[in-house]
Design a protein around this motif. Sequence first.
Motif, PDB file in Angstrom:
ATOM      1  N   SER A 132       2.982   8.509 -11.189  1.00  0.00           N
ATOM      2  CA  SER A 132       3.412   9.029  -9.879  1.00  0.00           C
ATOM      3  C   SER A 132       2.227   9.543  -9.083  1.00  0.00           C
ATOM      4  O   SER A 132       2.132   9.333  -7.869  1.00  0.00           O
ATOM      5  CB  SER A 132       4.434  10.143 -10.067  1.00  0.00           C
ATOM      6  OG  SER A 132       3.894  11.201 -10.855  1.00  0.00           O
ATOM      7  N   ASN A 135       0.143   6.574  -7.889  1.00  0.00           N
ATOM      8  CA  ASN A 135       0.779   5.931  -6.740  1.00  0.00           C
ATOM      9  C   ASN A 135       0.487   6.686  -5.453  1.00  0.00           C
ATOM     10  O   ASN A 135       0.185   6.096  -4.407  1.00  0.00           O
ATOM     11  CB  ASN A 135       2.292   5.834  -6.951  1.00  0.00           C
ATOM     12  CG  ASN A 135       2.682   4.727  -7.914  1.00  0.00           C
ATOM     13  OD1 ASN A 135       1.937   3.763  -8.091  1.00  0.00           O
ATOM     14  ND2 ASN A 135       3.843   4.861  -8.538  1.00  0.00           N
ATOM     15  N   GLN A 141       1.790   0.971  -5.821  1.00  0.00           N
ATOM     16  CA  GLN A 141       3.065   0.894  -6.514  1.00  0.00           C
ATOM     17  C   GLN A 141       2.818   0.253  -7.878  1.00  0.00           C
ATOM     18  O   GLN A 141       2.964  -0.950  -8.065  1.00  0.00           O
ATOM     19  CB  GLN A 141       4.078   0.059  -5.715  1.00  0.00           C
ATOM     20  CG  GLN A 141       5.478   0.060  -6.318  1.00  0.00           C
ATOM     21  CD  GLN A 141       6.068   1.458  -6.442  1.00  0.00           C
ATOM     22  OE1 GLN A 141       6.167   2.185  -5.457  1.00  0.00           O
ATOM     23  NE2 GLN A 141       6.433   1.861  -7.643  1.00  0.00           N
ATOM     24  N   THR A 157      -0.972  -2.934 -10.116  1.00  0.00           N
ATOM     25  CA  THR A 157      -0.408  -2.882  -8.773  1.00  0.00           C
ATOM     26  C   THR A 157      -0.962  -4.066  -7.992  1.00  0.00           C
ATOM     27  O   THR A 157      -2.028  -4.588  -8.332  1.00  0.00           O
ATOM     28  CB  THR A 157      -0.759  -1.557  -8.070  1.00  0.00           C
ATOM     29  OG1 THR A 157      -0.193  -1.548  -6.758  1.00  0.00           O
ATOM     30  CG2 THR A 157      -2.275  -1.375  -7.949  1.00  0.00           C
ATOM     31  N   TYR A 160      -4.028  -1.425  -3.602  1.00  0.00           N
ATOM     32  CA  TYR A 160      -4.282   0.015  -3.599  1.00  0.00           C
ATOM     33  C   TYR A 160      -5.196   0.354  -2.430  1.00  0.00           C
ATOM     34  O   TYR A 160      -5.964  -0.484  -1.945  1.00  0.00           O
ATOM     35  CB  TYR A 160      -4.878   0.492  -4.926  1.00  0.00           C
ATOM     36  CG  TYR A 160      -6.326   0.129  -5.171  1.00  0.00           C
ATOM     37  CD1 TYR A 160      -7.357   0.999  -4.812  1.00  0.00           C
ATOM     38  CD2 TYR A 160      -6.670  -1.070  -5.786  1.00  0.00           C
ATOM     39  CE1 TYR A 160      -8.691   0.676  -5.054  1.00  0.00           C
ATOM     40  CE2 TYR A 160      -7.989  -1.396  -6.043  1.00  0.00           C
ATOM     41  CZ  TYR A 160      -9.002  -0.518  -5.673  1.00  0.00           C
ATOM     42  OH  TYR A 160     -10.316  -0.835  -5.910  1.00  0.00           O
TER      43      TYR A 160
END
Length: 574
Positions: A132, A135, A141, A157, A160
């Motif tokens: 979390s 992210n 994500q 992911t 980023y």
Amino acid sequence: MRFPSFIPALMTALATASINPMDRRAMTVHESVAVLPSGFAHSGSVSPDQEITLRIALVQSDIVGLQSKTYAVSDPANVLYGQHLTVDEVATFVRPTAVTVSEVSGWLQTYGITAKSVSPAGDLLQITVPVSTANTLLSAQFSSFTHTASGKTSIRTLSYSIPASLQSHIQFIHPTVAFVPPLTAPSLNRVKVEGHAIVEERVEPTSNTVTSCANTVTPSCIEALYGFPTAKANHSAQNIIGVAGYTGQYASYSDLALFLKNLQPDLVGSNFTVMEIDGGVNTQAQGQAGDEADLDIEMTVGLAGGVPTTFISVGADYTDDIWGFIDIANSILAAPIKTRPTVLTTSYGFNENTVPVSVSIGMCNAYTQLGAVGISVLFASGDGGVSGLQPTSCSTFQPTVPGTCPFITSVGGSSGLAPQTAAALSAGGFSNIFPTPAYQAAEVAAYIASIGDEYAGLYNTSGRGIPDVALQALDVEFVWDGSLYLVGGTSCATPIFAALIALVNDRLTAAGKPVMGFLNPFLYSSVGKAAFTDITSGNNPGCNTNGFYAAPGWDPVTGLGTPNFNALLTAVGL
């Protein structure tokens, strides 16, 4: 009361912003993947509480300066030749500026994150945070992805971001967008010699060598072909061969002993030490020996008699997003000089198109530092339609990394003794990331001119060409799991060349001279090229094409050709 679905997300974002005011800074996408690479599939979400370890590569203060210095100390025409740098001197080039450290640390501290340095020069930081937090920190994500062929999962992911103000301070953050297929052991094309006791008559270098070594290449055949000295090295101080081991490949003491007893009896009792990185081990349990590990150790210990050899076992606890390939370089730099190898041989690699450009450059910068301190770094160029480990895309003639790095010596394969020809499995080509370095510009240009428009558009005419040299890559004898095998592959040729260079180093150190270090400027010099036998026939068929072929001078199948020990001694002034 039911809230619209966007309300909780908005409330979370507002809460996060109040806690982390620096979130208000403009963010910009730093790296992204437009489409999930072939062979990978999205396999679900990840618990926000699951921790993830990230490496932050900071912009190095003067990597161009380090490259120039490395070329200078490695060029026999330069007055600085042989004056290798110390680790501290290398650090002055790669250490981030105080501003970079301050800016990135300040950004992380805003989120309550304190990074630790995991490289000698402090250019690589590491953080461990909940998904979390990752992210939020990176506007990413993170999810679970599966490599379909192996079933291995990873957290990645597709994009980023970082604050725009940090673009000039951060090279990359990984593991993030790198979808690199799992590292597996090279395909050795081994054939077990059935019904044959592991006892071979030693082939002495006589006029009968060509006949006796035509179908089975023993260590003594190799010694005869390349002029290896049969006497043991006698000046081993500060001259060590490092053999890189990955994928749970372990080198067997008993297999080495059996190999020496039957094929190199003068070296019975020789052994190797072990260096463990990223949780690597070297188990000696029955049936756990790796064929690649055994081959590499037997070709180095068994040919460079008297030169200490270290098996460097790289485990699965890496966080460099490239299976420990950067970690091994940093660990070697951090090791005491008395245990640091002067030659590092690696029989593993990746197709260049499977590794993000940022990671390929990061690996190259790491291995450049090894060259700067006087380590000859060798990588196998790859085998046929397989570049070391992964299927090569024949339609685009994909070369391998990190071998395309200009500061690495790439080793291809040859076969036969009289005449020597290109091994059909010897892969090569031209980089789509690294430009042709000055030291090989004339040779690459000459080869490209010789093939004209053949394969036009299928390779980069301005790219770094590999391999640089070639050695025997077919029908080489070795012992694995207590049995005798014939083996083929550039992963066989590479440790043979490592042994030869280590023996040249032995003569150099005995004469009070520095070891060879980064080899390529020397190899491509007029004196260096004179120490090689040019190979002008054979080709790598590739897939549905004739592939590149050997030709007079350098070519992307056998490089400059095969070496001769005594000629190398002459070339280095001995």
